[in-house]
Design a protein around this motif. Structure first.
Motif, PDB file in Angstrom:
ATOM      1  N   ILE A   1      61.850  20.534 -25.348  1.00  0.00           N
ATOM      2  CA  ILE A   1      60.660  21.675 -25.740  1.00  0.00           C
ATOM      3  C   ILE A   1      60.428  22.684 -24.559  1.00  0.00           C
ATOM      4  O   ILE A   1      60.488  23.901 -24.955  1.00  0.00           O
ATOM      5  CB  ILE A   1      59.420  20.964 -26.494  1.00  0.00           C
ATOM      6  N   LEU A   2      60.142  22.231 -23.665  1.00  0.00           N
ATOM      7  CA  LEU A   2      59.794  22.944 -22.497  1.00  0.00           C
ATOM      8  C   LEU A   2      60.995  24.065 -22.252  1.00  0.00           C
ATOM      9  O   LEU A   2      60.833  25.269 -22.092  1.00  0.00           O
ATOM     10  CB  LEU A   2      59.443  22.375 -21.205  1.00  0.00           C
ATOM     11  N   GLU A   3      62.308  23.583 -22.267  1.00  0.00           N
ATOM     12  CA  GLU A   3      63.381  24.514 -22.010  1.00  0.00           C
ATOM     13  C   GLU A   3      63.612  25.358 -23.116  1.00  0.00           C
ATOM     14  O   GLU A   3      63.898  26.486 -22.780  1.00  0.00           O
ATOM     15  CB  GLU A   3      64.589  23.551 -21.764  1.00  0.00           C
TER      16      GLU A   3
ATOM     17  N   THR B   1      50.439  15.372 -22.813  1.00  0.00           N
ATOM     18  CA  THR B   1      51.474  15.521 -21.853  1.00  0.00           C
ATOM     19  C   THR B   1      52.369  17.051 -21.944  1.00  0.00           C
ATOM     20  O   THR B   1      52.440  17.535 -20.872  1.00  0.00           O
ATOM     21  CB  THR B   1      52.471  14.266 -21.723  1.00  0.00           C
ATOM     22  N   LEU B   2      52.503  17.225 -23.014  1.00  0.00           N
ATOM     23  CA  LEU B   2      53.173  18.458 -23.195  1.00  0.00           C
ATOM     24  C   LEU B   2      52.194  19.798 -22.703  1.00  0.00           C
ATOM     25  O   LEU B   2      52.621  20.571 -22.274  1.00  0.00           O
ATOM     26  CB  LEU B   2      53.459  18.596 -24.815  1.00  0.00           C
ATOM     27  N   ILE B   3      50.976  19.452 -23.182  1.00  0.00           N
ATOM     28  CA  ILE B   3      49.910  20.693 -22.711  1.00  0.00           C
ATOM     29  C   ILE B   3      49.919  20.649 -21.209  1.00  0.00           C
ATOM     30  O   ILE B   3      50.051  21.740 -20.683  1.00  0.00           O
ATOM     31  CB  ILE B   3      48.637  20.454 -23.361  1.00  0.00           C
ATOM     32  N   ASP B   4      49.866  19.643 -20.627  1.00  0.00           N
ATOM     33  CA  ASP B   4      49.906  19.654 -19.043  1.00  0.00           C
ATOM     34  C   ASP B   4      51.098  20.451 -18.406  1.00  0.00           C
ATOM     35  O   ASP B   4      50.973  21.231 -17.665  1.00  0.00           O
ATOM     36  CB  ASP B   4      49.948  18.186 -18.482  1.00  0.00           C
TER      37      ASP B   4
ATOM     38  N   ASN C   1      51.746  24.532 -16.428  1.00  0.00           N
ATOM     39  CA  ASN C   1      52.237  24.681 -15.275  1.00  0.00           C
ATOM     40  C   ASN C   1      53.523  25.526 -15.175  1.00  0.00           C
ATOM     41  O   ASN C   1      54.225  25.710 -14.381  1.00  0.00           O
ATOM     42  CB  ASN C   1      52.683  23.308 -14.649  1.00  0.00           C
ATOM     43  N   ARG C   2      53.696  26.281 -16.417  1.00  0.00           N
ATOM     44  CA  ARG C   2      54.879  27.067 -16.268  1.00  0.00           C
ATOM     45  C   ARG C   2      54.739  28.373 -15.402  1.00  0.00           C
ATOM     46  O   ARG C   2      53.568  28.775 -15.040  1.00  0.00           O
ATOM     47  CB  ARG C   2      54.880  27.745 -17.808  1.00  0.00           C
ATOM     48  N   VAL C   3      55.854  28.581 -14.989  1.00  0.00           N
ATOM     49  CA  VAL C   3      55.613  29.631 -13.941  1.00  0.00           C
ATOM     50  C   VAL C   3      55.406  31.000 -14.591  1.00  0.00           C
ATOM     51  O   VAL C   3      54.476  31.725 -13.818  1.00  0.00           O
ATOM     52  CB  VAL C   3      57.242  29.879 -13.485  1.00  0.00           C
TER      53      VAL C   3
ATOM     54  N   LYS D   1      39.138  17.072 -29.619  1.00  0.00           N
ATOM     55  CA  LYS D   1      39.550  16.725 -28.521  1.00  0.00           C
ATOM     56  C   LYS D   1      40.676  17.348 -27.843  1.00  0.00           C
ATOM     57  O   LYS D   1      40.586  17.758 -26.458  1.00  0.00           O
ATOM     58  CB  LYS D   1      39.524  15.065 -28.615  1.00  0.00           C
ATOM     59  N   LEU D   2      41.545  17.752 -28.650  1.00  0.00           N
ATOM     60  CA  LEU D   2      42.756  18.335 -27.904  1.00  0.00           C
ATOM     61  C   LEU D   2      42.733  19.714 -27.561  1.00  0.00           C
ATOM     62  O   LEU D   2      43.114  20.109 -26.597  1.00  0.00           O
ATOM     63  CB  LEU D   2      43.941  18.131 -29.189  1.00  0.00           C
ATOM     64  N   VAL D   3      41.622  20.631 -28.417  1.00  0.00           N
ATOM     65  CA  VAL D   3      41.423  21.662 -28.143  1.00  0.00           C
ATOM     66  C   VAL D   3      40.473  21.830 -26.560  1.00  0.00           C
ATOM     67  O   VAL D   3      40.803  22.582 -25.853  1.00  0.00           O
ATOM     68  CB  VAL D   3      40.389  22.476 -29.254  1.00  0.00           C
ATOM     69  N   ASN D   4      39.662  20.694 -26.589  1.00  0.00           N
ATOM     70  CA  ASN D   4      38.740  20.916 -25.411  1.00  0.00           C
ATOM     71  C   ASN D   4      39.660  20.495 -24.227  1.00  0.00           C
ATOM     72  O   ASN D   4      39.627  21.028 -23.278  1.00  0.00           O
ATOM     73  CB  ASN D   4      37.689  19.741 -25.615  1.00  0.00           C
ATOM     74  N   PHE D   5      40.732  19.514 -24.293  1.00  0.00           N
ATOM     75  CA  PHE D   5      41.744  19.271 -23.379  1.00  0.00           C
ATOM     76  C   PHE D   5      42.263  20.586 -22.943  1.00  0.00           C
ATOM     77  O   PHE D   5      42.679  20.674 -21.645  1.00  0.00           O
ATOM     78  CB  PHE D   5      42.507  17.998 -23.843  1.00  0.00           C
ATOM     79  N   ALA D   6      42.846  21.141 -23.949  1.00  0.00           N
ATOM     80  CA  ALA D   6      43.682  22.220 -23.609  1.00  0.00           C
ATOM     81  C   ALA D   6      43.013  23.342 -22.892  1.00  0.00           C
ATOM     82  O   ALA D   6      43.470  23.904 -21.971  1.00  0.00           O
ATOM     83  CB  ALA D   6      44.264  22.972 -24.810  1.00  0.00           C
ATOM     84  N   ARG D   7      41.718  23.596 -23.148  1.00  0.00           N
ATOM     85  CA  ARG D   7      40.928  24.723 -22.376  1.00  0.00           C
ATOM     86  C   ARG D   7      40.579  24.046 -21.180  1.00  0.00           C
ATOM     87  O   ARG D   7      40.454  25.032 -20.331  1.00  0.00           O
ATOM     88  CB  ARG D   7      39.572  24.699 -23.307  1.00  0.00           C
ATOM     89  N   TYR D   8      40.449  22.946 -20.843  1.00  0.00           N
ATOM     90  CA  TYR D   8      40.322  22.274 -19.586  1.00  0.00           C
ATOM     91  C   TYR D   8      41.735  22.726 -18.842  1.00  0.00           C
ATOM     92  O   TYR D   8      41.618  22.953 -17.470  1.00  0.00           O
ATOM     93  CB  TYR D   8      40.177  20.760 -19.583  1.00  0.00           C
ATOM     94  N   ARG D   9      42.836  22.911 -19.397  1.00  0.00           N
ATOM     95  CA  ARG D   9      43.973  23.132 -18.771  1.00  0.00           C
ATOM     96  C   ARG D   9      44.136  24.707 -18.833  1.00  0.00           C
ATOM     97  O   ARG D   9      45.585  25.121 -18.817  1.00  0.00           O
ATOM     98  CB  ARG D   9      45.103  22.480 -19.156  1.00  0.00           C
ATOM     99  N   ASN D  10      43.275  25.511 -19.216  1.00  0.00           N
ATOM    100  CA  ASN D  10      43.258  27.056 -19.493  1.00  0.00           C
ATOM    101  C   ASN D  10      44.326  27.569 -20.416  1.00  0.00           C
ATOM    102  O   ASN D  10      44.851  28.330 -20.199  1.00  0.00           O
ATOM    103  CB  ASN D  10      43.786  27.513 -17.958  1.00  0.00           C
ATOM    104  N   ILE D  11      44.580  26.561 -21.432  1.00  0.00           N
ATOM    105  CA  ILE D  11      45.330  26.985 -22.409  1.00  0.00           C
ATOM    106  C   ILE D  11      44.490  27.176 -23.814  1.00  0.00           C
ATOM    107  O   ILE D  11      43.691  26.314 -23.880  1.00  0.00           O
ATOM    108  CB  ILE D  11      46.540  25.918 -22.758  1.00  0.00           C
ATOM    109  N   MET D  12      44.685  28.132 -24.414  1.00  0.00           N
ATOM    110  CA  MET D  12      44.015  28.515 -25.645  1.00  0.00           C
ATOM    111  C   MET D  12      44.814  27.860 -26.709  1.00  0.00           C
ATOM    112  O   MET D  12      45.839  28.025 -26.953  1.00  0.00           O
ATOM    113  CB  MET D  12      44.022  29.850 -26.283  1.00  0.00           C
TER     114      MET D  12
END
Length: 435
Positions: free
Chosen positions: A134-136, A159-162, A166-168, A199-210
């Motif tokens: 998926i990342l690719e 794990t996918l959100i993480d 970290n994408r460039v 819970k997923l929305v909060n985790f994504a927010r912690y990783r700076n993802i909307m």
């Protein structure tokens, strides 16, 4: 029982005394005993079924070795089938107390389920391979829409959100649409999808993802037709934004009814449903064609590599017995006997065995198809295979290093990945794009 008492038309040898039961303890003999028991139940031969049951009860205790526990689970499933069908009514009464008919499937908290999934590569293999593919595929997209068909309640997503965080090129806007199946299939979660989404929305927010989370109630029995229709309408509105559409299928598609359940449900209005009625197509075929109509960026398909679709009980029993020994064999390498997690793990396998053996029609959702058949289905639906390259293989091997030495990974034709246990195929992972 002596030879003179045994009917000559039964292809069955002299039954042993309790002292001679040890010779019946190998897996091949246990399988043959189960086959004879199944045939006796199907032919309503209560006497023979009870005799075989007595032998199996004595050689397959529920707390024995892996083969004994496997056999005990199949024996229990046969008793359930007999009780449900009304044949061999005395069978249930003959069941030894060690073969308790009640399966208590644990309802996991999110933390428990995450830890439970991490115990074995059974799911982690698919997570790792799918996330890498998926990342690719979504590289460079600023909006990524993930549609998740998964029996593991989004345990793959953190794990996918993480990784995406970290994408460039920086984090994208992430949309997650989940097929919230209404049927209860293990593993089960102790909270609603709305709570899980928060819970997923909060985790994504912690990783700076909307993250935008949406759950659509759905059912396997109609091939997710209503889900696909809602998704199609949503996607038509949003397609002009140039978002990447990711379809992630993790061990859920085998619950969709296949050809043996024709005729198909009537569709009252073909304009409002992506499935066109046809007696020549299965719900699985129509589902995949409907996915193709969404023009996804990538479809990842992960499932167990076995064939449990036969309408013949004995064929199904043999296939299941020669596949489901694997989880019983592996559990001894990572969970101690008597632990709660081991009880939960084996209860899930028992549920699968009971569903395969004791149920028919729409109630039998464990209808696994081997990789080759899914590959052909995907091609027929208008998809082409994507290579799962050495980077993906390397990530999978790194993950397997955290587990027992019996696990392995191999590349098969067209670069599909297969998880193995002691050389036997367990789970396959494939990636696809519109042809």
């Amino acid at each position: 029982m002596n030879k003179n008492q045994a009917p000559r038309d039964r292809p069955w040898p002299e039954f042993p005394t309790s002292k001679g039961l040890g010779s019946f303890g190998d897996a091949n003999c246990m399988e043959q005993l189960l086959v004879h028991c199944a045939n006796a139940i199907e032919s309503n031969d209560a006497t023979l079924a009870q005799q075989i049951l007595w032998v199996l009860n004595n050689i397959a205790p529920p707390d024995g070795d892996s083969n004994q526990r496997l056999t005990c689970a199949f024996l229990r499933a046969l008793i359930v089938r007999a009780a449900k069908s009304g044949t061999c009514k005395l069978l249930a009464a003959m069941a030894n107390a060690r073969c308790n008919l009640a399966i208590e499937n644990h309802k996991f908290s999110v933390v428990e389920l995450a830890s439970f999934v991490d115990l074995t590569p059974w799911h982690r293999f698919g997570f790792t391979a799918a996330n890498a593919a998926i990342l690719e595929a979504v590289e460079g997209y600023s909006v990524i829409h993930i549609v998740d068909f998964s029996l593991t309640h989004c345990m793959q997503i953190p794990t996918l959100i993480d990784a995406i965080a970290n994408r460039v090129e920086g984090p994208p806007l992430l949309k997650l649409t989940v097929a919230g199946a209404t049927e209860d299939i293990p593993p089960m979660l102790d909270l609603s999808y709305e709570e899980l989404g928060a819970k997923l929305v909060n985790f994504a927010r912690y990783r700076n993802i909307m993250l935008e989370f949406r759950v659509i109630p759905s059912s396997y029995t109609d091939g997710f037709a209503s889900f696909i229709e809602q998704l199609r309408v949503q996607h038509l509105v949003q397609a002009e934004s140039g978002e990447a559409l990711v379809i992630n299928c993790h061990m859920m598609l085998h619950c969709i009814p296949e050809e043996t359940l024709s005729p198909l449900p009537e569709v009252p209005d073909s304009n409002s449903c992506p499935y066109e009625p046809s007696t020549l197509s299965s719900l699985r075929t129509m589902f995949l064609k409907a996915l193709r109509g969404l023009d996804p960026t990538i479809v990842v398909l992960v499932d167990e590599d076995a064939d449990l679709t036969s309408n013949n009980l004995v064929c199904r029993l043999r296939s299941a017995f020669n596949y489901l020994w694997i989880p019983y064999d592996t559990v001894d390498t990572f969970l101690r006997q008597g632990s709660k997690q081991r009880q939960w793990y084996e209860a899930d396998i028992c549920w699968k065995i009971e569903n395969v053996i004791a149920y028919e029609g729409l109630q039998r959702v464990e209808r696994l198809e081997p990789k080759g058949r899914w590959v052909q289905r995907m091609r027929d639906a208008g998809f082409r295979g994507l290579e799962l390259g050495e980077e993906v293989v390397s990530e999978v091997r790194g993950m397997l290093d955290e587990h027992a030495a019996g696990w392995g990974v191999k590349k098969e034709e067209e670069d599909h990945l297969v998880l193995t246990w002691k050389g036997h195929n367990v789970v396959f992972a494939t990636a696809w794009a519109p042809a």
